[in-house]
Motif scaffolding. Structure first.
Motif, PDB file in Angstrom:
ATOM      1  N   LEU A 140       0.833  -1.204   0.000  1.00 23.71           N
ATOM      2  CA  LEU A 140       0.000   0.000   0.000  1.00 23.71           C
ATOM      3  C   LEU A 140       0.869   1.255   0.000  1.00 23.71           C
ATOM      4  N   GLN A 141       1.922   1.255   0.792  1.00 19.34           N
ATOM      5  CA  GLN A 141       2.825   2.411   0.837  1.00 19.34           C
ATOM      6  C   GLN A 141       3.462   2.655  -0.526  1.00 19.34           C
ATOM      7  N   ILE A 142       3.832   1.575  -1.234  1.00 12.54           N
ATOM      8  CA  ILE A 142       4.414   1.706  -2.571  1.00 12.54           C
ATOM      9  C   ILE A 142       3.380   2.312  -3.520  1.00 12.54           C
ATOM     10  N   ASP A 143       2.134   1.830  -3.440  1.00 15.54           N
ATOM     11  CA  ASP A 143       1.065   2.391  -4.271  1.00 15.54           C
ATOM     12  C   ASP A 143       0.873   3.875  -3.974  1.00 15.54           C
ATOM     13  N   PHE A 144       0.853   4.220  -2.695  1.00 11.34           N
ATOM     14  CA  PHE A 144       0.632   5.611  -2.309  1.00 11.34           C
ATOM     15  C   PHE A 144       1.792   6.503  -2.735  1.00 11.34           C
ATOM     16  N   ALA A 145       3.007   5.964  -2.746  1.00 13.68           N
ATOM     17  CA  ALA A 145       4.168   6.763  -3.131  1.00 13.68           C
ATOM     18  C   ALA A 145       4.061   7.248  -4.574  1.00 13.68           C
ATOM     19  N   SER A 146       3.331   6.503  -5.398  1.00  9.20           N
ATOM     20  CA  SER A 146       3.196   6.899  -6.810  1.00  9.20           C
ATOM     21  C   SER A 146       2.139   7.991  -6.998  1.00  9.20           C
ATOM     22  N   ILE A 147       1.395   8.306  -5.953  1.00  5.90           N
ATOM     23  CA  ILE A 147       0.341   9.323  -6.045  1.00  5.90           C
ATOM     24  C   ILE A 147       0.833  10.586  -5.353  1.00  5.90           C
ATOM     25  N   ARG A 148       1.357  11.494  -6.166  1.00  7.49           N
ATOM     26  CA  ARG A 148       1.881  12.752  -5.620  1.00  7.49           C
ATOM     27  C   ARG A 148       1.279  13.873  -6.446  1.00  7.49           C
ATOM     28  N   PRO A 149       0.401  14.646  -5.856  1.00  4.14           N
ATOM     29  CA  PRO A 149      -0.367  15.623  -6.619  1.00  4.14           C
ATOM     30  C   PRO A 149       0.435  16.773  -7.227  1.00  4.14           C
ATOM     31  N   ASN A 150       1.579  17.113  -6.690  1.00  4.11           N
ATOM     32  CA  ASN A 150       2.289  18.300  -7.161  1.00  4.11           C
ATOM     33  C   ASN A 150       3.496  18.009  -8.035  1.00  4.11           C
ATOM     34  N   ARG A 151       3.701  16.737  -8.383  1.00  4.01           N
ATOM     35  CA  ARG A 151       4.863  16.431  -9.220  1.00  4.01           C
ATOM     36  C   ARG A 151       4.644  15.157 -10.022  1.00  4.01           C
ATOM     37  N   ALA A 152       5.357  15.061 -11.138  1.00  2.04           N
ATOM     38  CA  ALA A 152       5.277  13.891 -12.006  1.00  2.04           C
ATOM     39  C   ALA A 152       6.058  12.744 -11.373  1.00  2.04           C
ATOM     40  N   THR A 153       5.420  11.597 -11.230  1.00  2.00           N
ATOM     41  CA  THR A 153       6.098  10.406 -10.735  1.00  2.00           C
ATOM     42  C   THR A 153       5.830   9.269 -11.714  1.00  2.00           C
ATOM     43  N   PRO A 154       6.826   8.458 -12.005  1.00  2.00           N
ATOM     44  CA  PRO A 154       6.656   7.385 -12.981  1.00  2.00           C
ATOM     45  C   PRO A 154       5.501   6.439 -12.649  1.00  2.00           C
ATOM     46  N   GLY A 155       5.241   6.204 -11.373  1.00  2.00           N
ATOM     47  CA  GLY A 155       4.189   5.264 -10.990  1.00  2.00           C
ATOM     48  C   GLY A 155       2.777   5.811 -11.086  1.00  2.00           C
ATOM     49  N   MET A 156       2.629   7.097 -11.372  1.00  2.00           N
ATOM     50  CA  MET A 156       1.279   7.669 -11.344  1.00  2.00           C
ATOM     51  C   MET A 156       0.379   7.160 -12.462  1.00  2.00           C
ATOM     52  N   LEU A 157       0.952   6.514 -13.470  1.00  2.00           N
ATOM     53  CA  LEU A 157       0.147   5.957 -14.569  1.00  2.00           C
ATOM     54  C   LEU A 157       0.015   4.436 -14.470  1.00  2.00           C
ATOM     55  N   ASP A 158       0.586   3.838 -13.441  1.00  2.00           N
ATOM     56  CA  ASP A 158       0.575   2.378 -13.310  1.00  2.00           C
ATOM     57  C   ASP A 158      -0.824   1.777 -13.254  1.00  2.00           C
ATOM     58  N   HIS A 159      -1.783   2.520 -12.748  1.00  2.00           N
ATOM     59  CA  HIS A 159      -3.140   1.977 -12.610  1.00  2.00           C
ATOM     60  C   HIS A 159      -3.902   1.941 -13.933  1.00  2.00           C
ATOM     61  N   LEU A 160      -3.347   2.570 -14.987  1.00  2.00           N
ATOM     62  CA  LEU A 160      -4.048   2.639 -16.268  1.00  2.00           C
ATOM     63  C   LEU A 160      -4.034   1.310 -17.001  1.00  2.00           C
ATOM     64  N   GLU A 161      -5.164   1.017 -17.659  1.00  2.00           N
ATOM     65  CA  GLU A 161      -5.253  -0.151 -18.518  1.00  2.00           C
ATOM     66  C   GLU A 161      -5.419   0.332 -19.945  1.00  2.00           C
ATOM     67  N   VAL A 162      -4.722  -0.331 -20.862  1.00  2.00           N
ATOM     68  CA  VAL A 162      -4.700   0.078 -22.263  1.00  2.00           C
ATOM     69  C   VAL A 162      -5.317  -1.031 -23.105  1.00  2.00           C
ATOM     70  N   LEU A 163      -6.202  -0.647 -24.023  1.00  2.00           N
ATOM     71  CA  LEU A 163      -6.792  -1.607 -24.948  1.00  2.00           C
ATOM     72  C   LEU A 163      -5.800  -1.794 -26.095  1.00  2.00           C
ATOM     73  N   ALA A 164      -5.073  -2.913 -26.060  1.00  2.00           N
ATOM     74  CA  ALA A 164      -4.061  -3.201 -27.084  1.00  2.00           C
ATOM     75  C   ALA A 164      -4.074  -4.700 -27.383  1.00  2.00           C
TER      76      ALA A 164
END
Length: 191
Positions: free
Chosen positions: A32-56
């Motif tokens: 959970l802490q790792i998941d939360f670390a990717s959610i930072r409202p004031n800066r770009a973090t590589p993990g902030m898009l991890d929850h996205l699913e892509v139709l490919a």
């Protein structure tokens, strides 16, 4: 034979150790802490898009299976796709995400400018925080069910009831801690 069966039950009761659940609970907290670390409202973090699913390739796939994501600076993410044929699908998934991002293609990379968060985008981030928290609570409930199943092997009713109460308290405390972490992260996102 009955005496040996009851002896096995006592051995099982002695083998059941609530302390052994600590590691599993801690793994849930760490995840959970790792998941939360990717959610930072004031800066770009590589993990902030991890929850996205892509139709490919005719199926929904996690973004991280199709591309790598890196922060170029505090407000820009660079998404590098593995297969150039998936660029449009990845770009569409980012565009349709609840984060309100506007990606742009540059060759085999997608640039994503992270805007200053609005009240609405902060609310969306809070939804993601709650979703991660709920997932961890489900994990804890499954661990509780598994522990309770193991306790059914204990023959001594009194001992079983005592252990069941201990397991219930252990997991109630763990779920409460997940909720506390969630509330704290939501406050951080909304600040």
């Amino acid at each position: 034979e009955d005496a040996s069966a009851s002896g096995d039950g006592e051995d099982e009761a002695e083998d059941f150790d609530i302390g052994a659940l600590d590691g599993q609970r801690d793994a849930v907290f760490e995840s959970l802490q790792i998941d939360f670390a990717s959610i930072r409202p004031n800066r770009a973090t590589p993990g902030m898009l991890d929850h996205l699913e892509v139709l490919a390739y005719g199926d929904k796939m996690p973004l991280k299976h199709l591309a790598t994501c890196n922060a170029r600076d505090v407000s820009t993410l660079v998404v590098s796709v593995f297969d150039p044929q998936t660029i449009q699908a990845v770009e569409k998934a980012i565009l349709q995400s609840p984060l309100g991002l506007n990606p742009s293609s540059e060759g085999e990379e997608i640039l994503v400018k992270i805007p200053t968060p609005t009240e609405e985008s902060r609310q969306e981030m809070c939804k993601i925080v709650r979703s991660h928290s709920e997932g961890r609570k489900v994990q804890l409930r499954k661990l509780r069910q598994k522990a309770m199943q193991e306790l059914k092997q204990v023959d001594d009713k009194d001992e079983r009831k005592t252990l069941e109460k201990q397991v219930d308290k252990f997991f109630d405390d763990a779920v409460a801690k997940v909720q506390d972490l969630c509330t704290a992260k939501e406050r951080d996102v909304m600040a």
